[in-house]
Scaffold this active site. Structure first.
Site, PDB file in Angstrom:
ATOM      1  N   ASP A  83     -72.562  10.973  -9.054  1.00 11.43           N
ATOM      2  CA  ASP A  83     -73.601  11.986  -8.854  1.00 11.43           C
ATOM      3  C   ASP A  83     -73.600  12.433  -7.383  1.00 11.43           C
ATOM      4  O   ASP A  83     -73.637  11.590  -6.479  1.00 11.43           O
ATOM      5  CB  ASP A  83     -74.951  11.333  -9.218  1.00 11.43           C
ATOM      6  CG  ASP A  83     -76.090  12.322  -9.287  1.00 11.43           C
ATOM      7  OD1 ASP A  83     -75.846  13.509  -9.559  1.00 11.43           O
ATOM      8  OD2 ASP A  83     -77.254  11.900  -9.080  1.00 11.43           O
ATOM      9  N   ASP A 262     -83.269  10.976 -13.123  1.00  6.91           N
ATOM     10  CA  ASP A 262     -83.371   9.748 -12.339  1.00  6.91           C
ATOM     11  C   ASP A 262     -84.841   9.348 -12.183  1.00  6.91           C
ATOM     12  O   ASP A 262     -85.254   8.237 -12.503  1.00  6.91           O
ATOM     13  CB  ASP A 262     -82.719   9.979 -10.964  1.00  6.91           C
ATOM     14  CG  ASP A 262     -82.654   8.711 -10.138  1.00  6.91           C
ATOM     15  OD1 ASP A 262     -83.079   7.647 -10.630  1.00  6.91           O
ATOM     16  OD2 ASP A 262     -82.187   8.756  -8.984  1.00  6.91           O
TER      17      ASP A 262
HETATM   18  P1  13P Z   1     -84.749  13.974 -11.024  1.00  3.02           P
HETATM   19  O1  13P Z   1     -85.163  13.578  -9.643  1.00  3.02           O
HETATM   20  O2  13P Z   1     -85.580  15.094 -11.553  1.00  3.02           O
HETATM   21  O3  13P Z   1     -84.739  12.826 -11.978  1.00  3.02           O
HETATM   22  O4  13P Z   1     -83.250  14.545 -10.940  1.00  3.02           O
HETATM   23  C1  13P Z   1     -82.169  13.657 -10.806  1.00  3.02           C
HETATM   24  C2  13P Z   1     -80.903  14.361 -10.505  1.00  3.02           C
HETATM   25  O5  13P Z   1     -80.783  15.570 -10.559  1.00  3.02           O
HETATM   26  C3  13P Z   1     -79.767  13.503 -10.128  1.00  3.02           C
HETATM   27  O6  13P Z   1     -78.638  14.249  -9.769  1.00  3.02           O
HETATM   28  O1  G3H Z   2     -79.956  13.412  -7.038  1.00  3.23           O
HETATM   29  C1  G3H Z   2     -80.236  12.320  -6.564  1.00  3.23           C
HETATM   30  C2  G3H Z   2     -80.488  11.164  -7.461  1.00  3.23           C
HETATM   31  O2  G3H Z   2     -81.826  11.123  -7.829  1.00  3.23           O
HETATM   32  C3  G3H Z   2     -80.011   9.900  -6.813  1.00  3.23           C
HETATM   33  O3  G3H Z   2     -80.877   9.462  -5.846  1.00  3.23           O
HETATM   34  O4  G3H Z   2     -79.410   9.104  -3.841  1.00  3.23           O
HETATM   35  O5  G3H Z   2     -81.631   7.935  -4.043  1.00  3.23           O
HETATM   36  O6  G3H Z   2     -79.700   7.260  -5.488  1.00  3.23           O
HETATM   37  P1  G3H Z   2     -80.364   8.386  -4.725  1.00  3.23           P
HETATM   38 ZN    ZN Z   3     -78.999  16.007  -8.634  1.00  2.00          ZN
END
Ligand code: 13P
Ligand code: G3H
Ligand code: ZN
Length: 332
Positions: A83, A262
């Site tokens: 991600d 997330d």
């Molecule tokens: P949320 O913060 O809405 O769960 O989105 C997560 C996300 O886009 C991770 O790439």
């Molecule tokens: O887009 C971001 C996701 O919510 C991941 O969050 O970088 O804190 O793991 P993080």
């Molecule tokens: Zn994202």
């Protein structure tokens, strides 16, 4: 079955016109909760790890936890996705670990803060596509920057995706899936009231590039019930709203096939642990409260798999290997 290239999961979702959740993971309980939901609903699933997750798990733990999920759920197509990769180097690292999909977020510079130009985005995305496709690994790119429409327009911070640019971007880069900026944002504090999302951007992009699955980041619904559990047991979260499920379902109909979640998992875990300790102040076996957290993740994810329409779809197709995907890209 081994891990599946994400492209196949999303191409099948286009055929069946449903969405597939991409759930962020950082530990065993999140993975177990998500996999129990996938198994019970018979749903394909995308498990995704951010750079923060790679760091938190020292990389190897996430790799082997997902390998355990695969061994434990042989009937479920599972893709492991990076991600918000910020550079070719990060994508190479994930591919080396066995990820079957990477995101190169070329909408921002390597610092993940400064917006890039269109040409800079194309340049880094092409590099990643060339490298990843050599291994049969799927690539997601992003065009535009996230943020609420009303907060961002004119501020220079939010740039909604331009459909003509999106079509050009896909053609120039050869990527497999594109994340659009339609007014959502990451985290719990997305909107103060019912959101306005630029749904027309999805249809506009879809009409230009119908074969490319579209991705919606910032798709947590931030359900009031989860906020209430956190706050009823000592938390201090402010009033907020997320993306309503009805908007996500509309986006899926229009062309979004990967839905990133997330925050809802984080809220579920935090609420469950707070509640557990409030009700069981003398408990100190971590399996009890981590178990409650795992149960909460399972419940949230199970609901989403049903609502996104991926439930019941796990057995629809024969999953392909990375080697088969690699041959597909060579012949393409
Ligand atoms: P949320 O913060 O809405 O769960 O989105 C997560 C996300 O886009 C991770 O790439
Ligand atoms: O887009 C971001 C996701 O919510 C991941 O969050 O970088 O804190 O793991 P993080
Ligand atoms: Zn994202």
């Amino acid at each position: 079955m081994p891990l599946v290239p994400m492209k196949q999961i999303l191409d099948e979702a286009i055929k069946g016109n449903y969405g597939v959740g991409a759930f962020n993971v950082n530990n065993m309980e999140q993975i177990q909760g998500i996999m129990r939901a996938a198994k019970e609903t018979n749903s394909p699933v995308i498990v995704q790890a951010s750079r923060g997750a790679l760091k938190y798990t020292n990389m190897y733990y996430i790799k082997h936890l997902v390998a355990a999920a695969v061994e434990d759920n042989p009937e479920i197509p599972i893709a492991l996705h990076l991600d918000h990769g910020n550079s070719l180097e990060t994508c190479k690292l994930a591919i080396g670990l066995g990820f079957t999909s990477v995101m190169i977020d070329g909408s921002l510079k390597e610092d993940s803060k400064t917006p890039t130009t269109f040409d800079e985005n194309v340049e880094v995305t092409v590099e990643v596509v060339r490298y990843a496709h050599g291994f049969g690994v799927t690539v997601e790119g992003e065009l535009g920057t996230l943020g609420g429409i009303e907060d961002g327009v004119g501020s220079g911070k939010v740039k909604l995706t331009d459909p003509d640019e999106a079509a050009r971007f896909i053609q120039l880069t050869g990527l497999d899936a594109l994340a659009l900026a339609i007014g959502t944002s990451h985290g719990a504090y997305k909107f103060k009231e019912q959101p306005k999302l630029a749904m027309d951007i999805i249809s506009e992009v879809r009409s230009r590039v119908p074969a490319t699955p579209l991705v919606m980041h910032g798709s947590s619904s931030v359900p009031p019930e989860l906020i209430d559990i956190v706050n009823n047991y000592g938390g201090k979260l402010e009033h907020t709203m997320g993306v309503p499920m009805s908007s996500i379902q509309q986006a899926i109909k229009l062309g979004v096939k990967k839905i990133n979640v997330d925050t809802d998992g984080r809220l579920a875990i935090t609420g469950a642990i707070r509640k557990f300790f409030a009700e069981n102040p003398s408990e100190f076996d971590p399996r009890t409260y981590f178990g409650a957290a795992r149960q909460a993740v399972y419940e949230v994810v199970k609901g989403k798999m049903t609502d996104f329409g991926s439930a019941g779809r796990a057995g629809d197709y024969r999953p392909i290997s990375l080697e088969e995907a690699r041959r597909f890209y060579i012949n393409f």
